[in-house]
Design a protein around this motif. Structure first.
Motif, PDB file in Angstrom:
ATOM      1  N   GLY A  12       0.831  -1.195   0.000  1.00 45.08           N
ATOM      2  CA  GLY A  12       0.000   0.000   0.000  1.00 45.08           C
ATOM      3  C   GLY A  12       0.869   1.250   0.000  1.00 45.08           C
ATOM      4  N   VAL A  13       0.297   2.369   0.417  1.00 45.69           N
ATOM      5  CA  VAL A  13       1.000   3.648   0.391  1.00 45.69           C
ATOM      6  C   VAL A  13       2.296   3.582   1.190  1.00 45.69           C
ATOM      7  CG1 VAL A  13       0.877   6.081   1.031  1.00 45.69           C
ATOM      8  CG2 VAL A  13      -1.113   4.967   0.020  1.00 45.69           C
ATOM      9  N   LEU A  14       2.208   3.183   2.455  1.00 49.39           N
ATOM     10  CA  LEU A  14       3.410   3.171   3.294  1.00 49.39           C
ATOM     11  C   LEU A  14       4.307   1.980   3.009  1.00 49.39           C
ATOM     12  CD1 LEU A  14       2.453   4.648   6.756  1.00 49.39           C
ATOM     13  CD2 LEU A  14       4.464   5.190   5.408  1.00 49.39           C
ATOM     14  N   GLY A  15       3.727   0.823   2.754  1.00 52.97           N
ATOM     15  CA  GLY A  15       4.546  -0.347   2.450  1.00 52.97           C
ATOM     16  C   GLY A  15       5.459  -0.095   1.259  1.00 52.97           C
ATOM     17  N   THR A  16       4.910   0.542   0.237  1.00 56.08           N
ATOM     18  CA  THR A  16       5.684   0.874  -0.954  1.00 56.08           C
ATOM     19  C   THR A  16       6.820   1.841  -0.616  1.00 56.08           C
ATOM     20  OG1 THR A  16       3.755   0.533  -2.364  1.00 56.08           O
ATOM     21  CG2 THR A  16       5.530   1.880  -3.267  1.00 56.08           C
ATOM     22  N   GLN A  17       6.506   2.842   0.194  1.00 55.99           N
ATOM     23  CA  GLN A  17       7.530   3.816   0.586  1.00 55.99           C
ATOM     24  C   GLN A  17       8.614   3.178   1.458  1.00 55.99           C
ATOM     25  OE1 GLN A  17       5.907   7.414   2.315  1.00 55.99           O
ATOM     26  NE2 GLN A  17       4.252   7.488   0.812  1.00 55.99           N
ATOM     27  N   ILE A  18       8.212   2.311   2.373  1.00 55.46           N
ATOM     28  CA  ILE A  18       9.179   1.641   3.250  1.00 55.46           C
ATOM     29  C   ILE A  18      10.134   0.792   2.423  1.00 55.46           C
ATOM     30  CG2 ILE A  18       9.458  -0.081   5.089  1.00 55.46           C
ATOM     31  CD1 ILE A  18       6.649   0.872   6.111  1.00 55.46           C
ATOM     32  N   ALA A  19       9.574   0.060   1.457  1.00 51.41           N
ATOM     33  CA  ALA A  19      10.400  -0.784   0.599  1.00 51.41           C
ATOM     34  C   ALA A  19      11.410   0.056  -0.175  1.00 51.41           C
ATOM     35  CB  ALA A  19       9.510  -1.577  -0.357  1.00 51.41           C
ATOM     36  N   PHE A  20      10.970   1.147  -0.747  1.00 57.02           N
ATOM     37  CA  PHE A  20      11.855   1.994  -1.556  1.00 57.02           C
ATOM     38  C   PHE A  20      12.939   2.635  -0.693  1.00 57.02           C
ATOM     39  CE2 PHE A  20      13.187   5.479  -4.263  1.00 57.02           C
ATOM     40  CZ  PHE A  20      13.105   4.951  -5.545  1.00 57.02           C
ATOM     41  N   GLN A  21      12.546   3.182   0.455  1.00 53.40           N
ATOM     42  CA  GLN A  21      13.504   3.837   1.351  1.00 53.40           C
ATOM     43  C   GLN A  21      14.550   2.848   1.853  1.00 53.40           C
ATOM     44  OE1 GLN A  21      13.740   7.047   2.120  1.00 53.40           O
ATOM     45  NE2 GLN A  21      15.099   7.069   3.892  1.00 53.40           N
ATOM     46  N   THR A  22      14.115   1.636   2.191  1.00 52.43           N
ATOM     47  CA  THR A  22      15.030   0.619   2.704  1.00 52.43           C
ATOM     48  C   THR A  22      16.013   0.186   1.620  1.00 52.43           C
ATOM     49  OG1 THR A  22      13.329  -0.156   4.238  1.00 52.43           O
ATOM     50  CG2 THR A  22      15.153  -1.654   3.790  1.00 52.43           C
ATOM     51  N   SER A  23      15.513  -0.004   0.418  1.00 52.32           N
ATOM     52  CA  SER A  23      16.383  -0.383  -0.689  1.00 52.32           C
ATOM     53  C   SER A  23      17.332   0.757  -1.068  1.00 52.32           C
ATOM     54  CB  SER A  23      15.544  -0.791  -1.901  1.00 52.32           C
ATOM     55  OG  SER A  23      16.379  -1.142  -2.984  1.00 52.32           O
ATOM     56  N   PHE A  24      16.848   1.979  -0.995  1.00 50.22           N
ATOM     57  CA  PHE A  24      17.680   3.148  -1.303  1.00 50.22           C
ATOM     58  C   PHE A  24      18.933   3.166  -0.433  1.00 50.22           C
ATOM     59  CE2 PHE A  24      18.705   7.734  -0.814  1.00 50.22           C
ATOM     60  CZ  PHE A  24      18.932   8.058  -2.138  1.00 50.22           C
ATOM     61  N   HIS A  25      18.777   2.650   0.793  1.00 47.05           N
ATOM     62  CA  HIS A  25      19.917   2.589   1.720  1.00 47.05           C
ATOM     63  C   HIS A  25      20.627   1.237   1.672  1.00 47.05           C
ATOM     64  CE1 HIS A  25      19.611   6.555   3.615  1.00 47.05           C
ATOM     65  NE2 HIS A  25      18.335   6.457   3.294  1.00 47.05           N
ATOM     66  N   LYS A  26      20.477   0.547   0.542  1.00 43.90           N
ATOM     67  CA  LYS A  26      21.293  -0.608   0.159  1.00 43.90           C
ATOM     68  C   LYS A  26      21.003  -1.901   0.909  1.00 43.90           C
ATOM     69  CE  LYS A  26      24.926   2.397  -1.609  1.00 43.90           C
ATOM     70  NZ  LYS A  26      26.368   2.765  -1.571  1.00 43.90           N
ATOM     71  N   PHE A  27      19.777  -2.056   1.384  1.00 44.55           N
ATOM     72  CA  PHE A  27      19.323  -3.338   1.908  1.00 44.55           C
ATOM     73  C   PHE A  27      18.619  -4.097   0.782  1.00 44.55           C
ATOM     74  CE2 PHE A  27      19.893  -0.780   5.634  1.00 44.55           C
ATOM     75  CZ  PHE A  27      20.262  -1.661   6.650  1.00 44.55           C
ATOM     76  N   ASN A  28      18.673  -5.411   0.841  1.00 45.38           N
ATOM     77  CA  ASN A  28      17.920  -6.231  -0.102  1.00 45.38           C
ATOM     78  C   ASN A  28      16.470  -6.274   0.358  1.00 45.38           C
ATOM     79  OD1 ASN A  28      20.340  -6.953  -1.461  1.00 45.38           O
ATOM     80  ND2 ASN A  28      20.716  -8.534   0.076  1.00 45.38           N
ATOM     81  N   VAL A  29      15.534  -6.025  -0.546  1.00 46.54           N
ATOM     82  CA  VAL A  29      14.123  -5.905  -0.160  1.00 46.54           C
ATOM     83  C   VAL A  29      13.238  -6.805  -1.022  1.00 46.54           C
ATOM     84  CG1 VAL A  29      12.146  -4.339   0.031  1.00 46.54           C
ATOM     85  CG2 VAL A  29      14.442  -3.526   0.632  1.00 46.54           C
ATOM     86  N   ILE A  30      12.313  -7.485  -0.357  1.00 47.74           N
ATOM     87  CA  ILE A  30      11.226  -8.173  -1.048  1.00 47.74           C
ATOM     88  C   ILE A  30       9.930  -7.497  -0.634  1.00 47.74           C
ATOM     89  CG2 ILE A  30       9.928 -10.327  -1.302  1.00 47.74           C
ATOM     90  CD1 ILE A  30      12.493 -11.863  -0.825  1.00 47.74           C
ATOM     91  N   LEU A  31       9.146  -7.091  -1.623  1.00 49.16           N
ATOM     92  CA  LEU A  31       7.841  -6.483  -1.355  1.00 49.16           C
ATOM     93  C   LEU A  31       6.778  -7.538  -1.645  1.00 49.16           C
ATOM     94  CD1 LEU A  31       6.121  -4.040  -0.590  1.00 49.16           C
ATOM     95  CD2 LEU A  31       6.234  -3.293  -2.977  1.00 49.16           C
ATOM     96  N   TYR A  32       6.037  -7.906  -0.601  1.00 46.85           N
ATOM     97  CA  TYR A  32       5.018  -8.960  -0.715  1.00 46.85           C
ATOM     98  C   TYR A  32       3.613  -8.383  -0.622  1.00 46.85           C
ATOM     99  CZ  TYR A  32       1.707 -12.445   0.924  1.00 46.85           C
ATOM    100  OH  TYR A  32       0.588 -13.207   1.072  1.00 46.85           O
ATOM    101  N   ASP A  33       2.716  -8.924  -1.432  1.00 47.16           N
ATOM    102  CA  ASP A  33       1.287  -8.666  -1.257  1.00 47.16           C
ATOM    103  C   ASP A  33       0.530  -9.895  -1.741  1.00 47.16           C
ATOM    104  OD1 ASP A  33      -1.343  -7.368  -0.995  1.00 47.16           O
ATOM    105  OD2 ASP A  33      -0.175  -5.517  -0.919  1.00 47.16           O
ATOM    106  N   ILE A  34      -0.747  -9.961  -1.415  1.00 49.69           N
ATOM    107  CA  ILE A  34      -1.510 -11.184  -1.693  1.00 49.69           C
ATOM    108  C   ILE A  34      -1.894 -11.337  -3.161  1.00 49.69           C
ATOM    109  CG2 ILE A  34      -2.405 -11.391   0.650  1.00 49.69           C
ATOM    110  CD1 ILE A  34      -5.002 -10.098  -0.303  1.00 49.69           C
ATOM    111  N   SER A  35      -1.788 -10.253  -3.948  1.00 49.86           N
ATOM    112  CA  SER A  35      -2.136 -10.346  -5.371  1.00 49.86           C
ATOM    113  C   SER A  35      -1.211  -9.463  -6.192  1.00 49.86           C
ATOM    114  CB  SER A  35      -3.594  -9.932  -5.594  1.00 49.86           C
ATOM    115  OG  SER A  35      -3.768  -8.556  -5.327  1.00 49.86           O
ATOM    116  N   GLU A  36      -1.243  -9.642  -7.493  1.00 50.60           N
ATOM    117  CA  GLU A  36      -0.360  -8.905  -8.395  1.00 50.60           C
ATOM    118  C   GLU A  36      -0.754  -7.436  -8.529  1.00 50.60           C
ATOM    119  OE1 GLU A  36       2.372  -9.628  -9.807  1.00 50.60           O
ATOM    120  OE2 GLU A  36       2.515 -11.810  -9.552  1.00 50.60           O
ATOM    121  N   GLU A  37      -2.043  -7.146  -8.395  1.00 57.36           N
ATOM    122  CA  GLU A  37      -2.506  -5.771  -8.645  1.00 57.36           C
ATOM    123  C   GLU A  37      -1.788  -4.725  -7.788  1.00 57.36           C
ATOM    124  OE1 GLU A  37      -6.594  -3.079  -8.797  1.00 57.36           O
ATOM    125  OE2 GLU A  37      -6.706  -5.178  -8.196  1.00 57.36           O
ATOM    126  N   PRO A  38      -1.722  -4.881  -6.449  1.00 55.32           N
ATOM    127  CA  PRO A  38      -1.006  -3.875  -5.667  1.00 55.32           C
ATOM    128  C   PRO A  38       0.486  -3.823  -5.974  1.00 55.32           C
ATOM    129  CG  PRO A  38      -1.702  -5.714  -4.287  1.00 55.32           C
ATOM    130  CD  PRO A  38      -2.382  -5.876  -5.589  1.00 55.32           C
TER     131      PRO A  38
END
Length: 298
Positions: A12-38
């Motif tokens: 969602g709104v924050l999950g997407t931002q958290i993933a991007f911010q974390t990856s921006f600082h060079k951590f490996n990130v997996i973004l999970y959701d229950i369906s492809e649409e989000p």
């Protein structure tokens, strides 16, 4: 405890931002959701976030390209969490949904994984037993527009391991946050202990026909010197989140909250006006009225 691999659950709104911010600082990130649409929406959002980071943080094209390259997308819960050192939950603000999520997560995640909830109002002790590892569970709450309003509230519960707490404080700093440790469970943490009553008061002025959102915002902005008013904040936080917070109160027979829920449902939720993410809420975006030079004039 070293954190390298981070899984964010909820695109969602924050999950997407958290993933991007974390990856921006060079951590490996997996973004999970229950369906492809989000997840597809998140991919589109990453393109716009890339431009925001270049403008606001002076990031280079190479930096944002590398940020996106470090993010993997998944709808497979087990696969998404199998190597996670840290799992950040950013799913809807609903206690039943979160409890079900943690029961499932506790069964499949590695023993090493630390679990964090990004809940804005709910306490970690409400879900600690469901995780199956209460000593490795706590809250890590981010504000919207994470790259700019870079606060991270860290709150454990009675059985959170102090070393785990310290690990998350250091992780928050490592991804560019101002770490805000909270030493005792507090509904609403620090930010929402201040913000929720503020929003509630503004909503009361509106739903009781005292004044309109623009006038209420104008009053606050002009009198206090604040750059934004309560209804502008609602749009940034997201109308769905404001609705969910009030829905919990409404379910306890809070008459004011019931009135707010009805208003938000009919005038915003049902019409798809969810705030900044959809381009319309109490204001229209981009370029909301409260940012115009004329807004605070007579």
């Amino acid at each position: 405890m070293k954190i390298k691999n981070v899984t964010v659950c909820g695109a969602g709104v924050l999950g997407t931002q958290i993933a991007f911010q974390t990856s921006f600082h060079k951590f490996n990130v997996i973004l999970y959701d229950i369906s492809e649409e989000p997840l597809e929406k998140a991919k589109a959002k990453f393109k716009s976030l890339s431009e925001v980071y270049k403008t606001n943080l002076h990031a280079t094209q190479q930096q944002v390209d590398q940020t996106i390259s470090r993010i993997t997308f998944s709808t497979d819960f087990k696969e998404a969490t199998k190597d996670a050192d840290l799992i950040i939950e950013a799913i809807p603000e609903n206690a039943k949904i979160k409890k079900k999520f943690y029961v499932q997560l506790g069964k499949i995640a590695p023993v090493k994984s630390i679990f964090c909830t990004n809940s804005s109002t709910l306490l970690p002790s409400m879900f600690a037993q469901e995780t199956g590892r209460p000593e490795r569970f706590l809250a890590l709450h981010f504000a919207n527009n994470i790259w700019k309003l870079n606060t991270a509230e860290i709150m454990g519960h009675k059985t959170t391991d102090p070393k785990v707490f310290d690990t998350i404080v250091e992780f928050a700093k490592a991804i560019g946050m101002i770490a805000l440790p909270i030493y005792k469970e507090q509904p609403g943490y620090i930010l929402n202990s201040l913000l929720v009553p503020f929003i509630r008061s503004a909503m009361a002025l509106y739903v009781n026909d005292i004044s309109d959102p623009a006038t209420i915002d104008k009053t606050w902005m002009k009198a206090s010197g604040a750059p934004i008013g309560p209804f502008g904040i609602c749009d940034i936080v997201g109308i769905t989140t404001i609705y969910n917070i009030n829905k919990m109160a409404a379910d306890t027979k809070d008459a004011h909250a019931q009135k707010v829920v009805k208003m938000l449902q009919e005038n915003f939720i049902d019409k798809g006006k969810l705030g900044v993410p959809t381009g319309e809420g109490f204001y229209s975006y981009p370029n909301p009225a409260y940012e115009s030079a004329d807004f605070l004039k007579q």
